[in-house]
Design a protein around this motif. Structure first.
Motif, short mmCIF file in Angstrom:
data_model
loop_
_atom_site.label_atom_id
_atom_site.label_comp_id
_atom_site.label_asym_id
_atom_site.label_seq_id
_atom_site.Cartn_x
_atom_site.Cartn_y
_atom_site.Cartn_z
N ALA B 122 0.84 -1.20 0.00
CA ALA B 122 0.00 0.00 0.00
C ALA B 122 0.88 1.25 0.00
N SER B 123 2.00 1.20 0.72
CA SER B 123 2.86 2.39 0.81
C SER B 123 3.47 2.76 -0.52
N ILE B 124 3.58 1.77 -1.45
CA ILE B 124 4.09 2.10 -2.79
C ILE B 124 2.95 2.18 -3.79
N GLY B 125 1.72 2.14 -3.28
CA GLY B 125 0.55 2.34 -4.12
C GLY B 125 0.24 1.17 -5.02
#
Lengths: 307, 326
Positions: B122-125
């Protein structure tokens, strides 16, 4: 007719049963094309989804705290001065790369000062305001005392230091003379001062007063020796130092944030955002109730008397 | 009605019980659901105090915090998707890589690994690990094709070397000491005997990181500024198969350098197990990415749909960096 009514009724019940799901907020203009490379199109919705997945929690919490701080903390001359000093430091330290960074964001240094630095200081001061408003109860919970604490690894050093301190020698000089890395200056200690040995901490915070003078307390495992002098046990007499210390405690910081979120009835209406916050900061979803209430219920379940 | 109920009381009772159960099941199913809110025809993301933040307002907040990087990532991905086809081999490699990554997360986090993996994705989308790995392969392929197409301009070389270290680094000079000269003479004598470069390097090179591998440094180019300047300058001058004379480096000692590949054909023939361009990009030249993406995007064609802000963001990130590299 009866068959039709039965089918209609069943359909309505089925819709009621399955039609309600967790709310998901949509962008009205999600199909707006931002750019296209060959046949590959990137829309506003694509960017929105990616940012929601990666940054929803942090963005919401940062924004919410800024909005609350804007209402609770007045922008004083001191705040403006601190923000300007930080800006000046960035410009001096980072030079052109800082101004280039601001250009990329479409900001001037003035914008950065007013939209980022000042709000950040206001947010920091929210926890200070919380501690001030709840000072008595926090002091009762965390028992702050002001004391000088000097640690020694060798008892011989500790014994020699103790004698000198009782004779009135300067604590900082005594500490460095007798191989201690302690500063010898008065600091605020609380029940959460984890850098202090547990036995030493418990002794300091429960019953010791300024009248006890310099006292040696061995560590719980006997591996070190602390010489302690309590300067003040009444937190009101060192109020500002106590506030500075209390607001840095993790539990106090969390409690402060919850306090403000509850005061302003923070509520999330989108399931992606909700899950993101639940994953990182479940304690800030005040719409789910208090964590203490949940713990109390669990405790109640386990302590119900057996018959 | 009364008569009907008297005659059919049992059916009426069943209907009442069924209705009650239905209502309860509907209530029970829905009670835990997150309720939405709208304002002015827009969905609300969150509220604080008397302020409702709608989805379009939240989009602006999100964009301010990380929108630029997201647009650039999506641009890079769009170029990769538009120019490189997803092959079965890519899917297979991605699947293997994903398995290895998941295994690593499991090892680090135990039964909780999915939560950590999903958070990192999620942090890198990227919600999907294999999709992310396939995109990475496409981008590497795109950059590799760029490097190959600009082989001569980039002065790509595959290099091996032999190092004779300074006897006293604190007092090194361009004139070798007797000891240093003796060690260099031993290298020269080995070459004079007809020994291959790799054999001489393994026997005499004093750089333990490469000696056992025949002195192989790898694939470099004109942007490999991490190397000693004298070493790089000489390496780029060498023709394929050429061995340099002794090159003095004030930082390390004396080098003899061999260019083992100066053409795409030789480079690929020398590296059948690994992609030499991926090796170049990963180890010695990380400047090619933006140039490769920009050149390919120009080739394919970009339509900004009148979005001047997006156009400025993308061109300043890719086009200017390409200009800086020229």
């Amino acid at each position: 007719m009866k068959k039709t009514n039965a089918i209609m009724t069943s359909a309505v019940l089925l819709c009621l049963l399955t039609g309600c799901k967790d709310a998901s907020a949509d962008l009205n203009d999600k199909d707006t094309v931002l750019f296209k490379v060959g046949e590959t199109t990137v829309t506003k919705g694509t960017v929105y989804d990616m940012l929601m997945n990666s940054a929803a929690s942090d963005t919401i919490m940062n924004s919410v705290q800024k909005k609350i701080a804007a209402k609770e903390i007045e922008i004083t001359d001191d705040i403006k001065k601190d923000a300007q000093e930080t800006l000046d430091m960035y410009v001096e330290y980072y030079g052109d790369s800082f101004t280039s960074y601001l250009e990329q964001l479409g900001m001037t240094t003035e914008d950065y000062l007013n939209e980022s630095l000042i709000p950040s200081i206001q947010v920091e001061q929210l926890s200070e305001k919380y501690v001030n408003e709840n000072f008595a109860s926090l002091a009762e919970t965390y028992k702050p005392v002001k004391a000088i604490l000097i640690d020694f690894t060798e008892q011989a050093d500790a014994d020699a230091a103790l004698e000198e301190l009782k004779n009135g020698s300067d604590p900082a000089d005594v500490a460095s003379t007798h191989n201690s890395s302690s500063s010898g200056t008065a600091m605020v200690y609380t029940t959460e001062s984890s850098s202090v040995d547990s036995l030493v901490r418990t002794t300091m915070l429960n019953g010791m007063t300024a009248d006890d003078g310099w006292t040696m307390i061995p560590a719980s495992d006997g591996s070190s020796f602390s010489i302690v002098k309590i300067e003040e046990t009444d937190p009101e007499k060192f109020h500002d130092d106590a506030v500075s210390t209390l607001r840095t405690l993790a539990d106090v910081s969390t409690a402060s944030t919850r306090y403000w979120l509850e005061k302003y009835s923070f509520h999330v209406y989108d399931i992606t955002a909700y899950n993101a916050i639940k994953n990182e900061h479940p304690e800030y979803l005040i719409q789910d109730g208090s964590p203490e209430t949940e713990e109390t219920e669990e405790t109640a379940e386990t302590t119900e008397p057996t018959e | 009605m009364g008569t009907f109920l008297k005659k059919n009381w049992f059916i009426a009772l069943v209907i009442c019980i069924f209705t009650f159960i239905s209502i309860y099941v509907i209530y029970d199913t829905n009670k835990g659901k997150l309720k939405g809110k709208t304002e002015g025809g827009e969905d609300v993301i969150y509220s604080v105090g008397d302020e409702n933040v709608t989805s379009s307002q939240f989009y602006d907040e999100l964009f301010e915090s990380g929108g630029s990087d997201t647009v650039l990532t999506l641009f890079q991905k769009a170029v990769a998707d538009a120019s490189v086809e997803t092959t079965d081999e890519m899917k297979e490699i991605a699947s293997q890589q994903a398995e290895s990554i998941i295994s690593s997360y499991r090892s680090n986090y135990g039964s909780d690994y999915e939560k950590h993996l999903n958070a990192d994705l999620a942090s890198i989308g990227s919600p999907d690990l294999e999709s992310y790995l396939i995109t990475s392969q496409k981008i590497s392929s795109l950059i590799g094709d760029y490097a190959k197409a600009h082989f001569d301009e980039l002065k790509i070389r595959q290099i091996s070397y032999i190092l004779i270290q300074f006897e006293d680094p604190a007092n090194a000079s361009e004139t070798p000491t007797a000891d240093e000269q003796a060690r260099m003479d031993a290298v020269d004598a080995a070459f004079a005997e007809g020994k291959e470069f790799a054999e001489v390097a393994a026997q005499f090179s004093e750089d333990s990181s490469t000696a056992s591998n025949g002195g192989v440094l790898g694939v470099i180019d004109a942007n490999t500024t991490s190397l000693d300047n004298a070493f790089l300058t000489k390496s780029l001058e060498l023709a394929e198969g050429e061995i340099s004379d002794w090159v003095y480096s004030s930082s390390f000692g004396y080098f003899r350098i061999m260019c083992t590949a100066a053409t795409p054909e030789t480079l690929e023939a020398n590296n059948t197990d690994t992609d030499p361009y991926t090796s170049l990009i990963n180890s010695y030249d990380n400047t090619l990415g933006n140039k490769a993406v920009w050149e390919k995007a120009q080739e394919i064609g970009i339509d900004y749909n009148g979005n001047e802000e997006i156009e400025k963001l993308i061109t300043s990130a890719f086009a200017e960096k390409e200009t800086e590299g020229e």
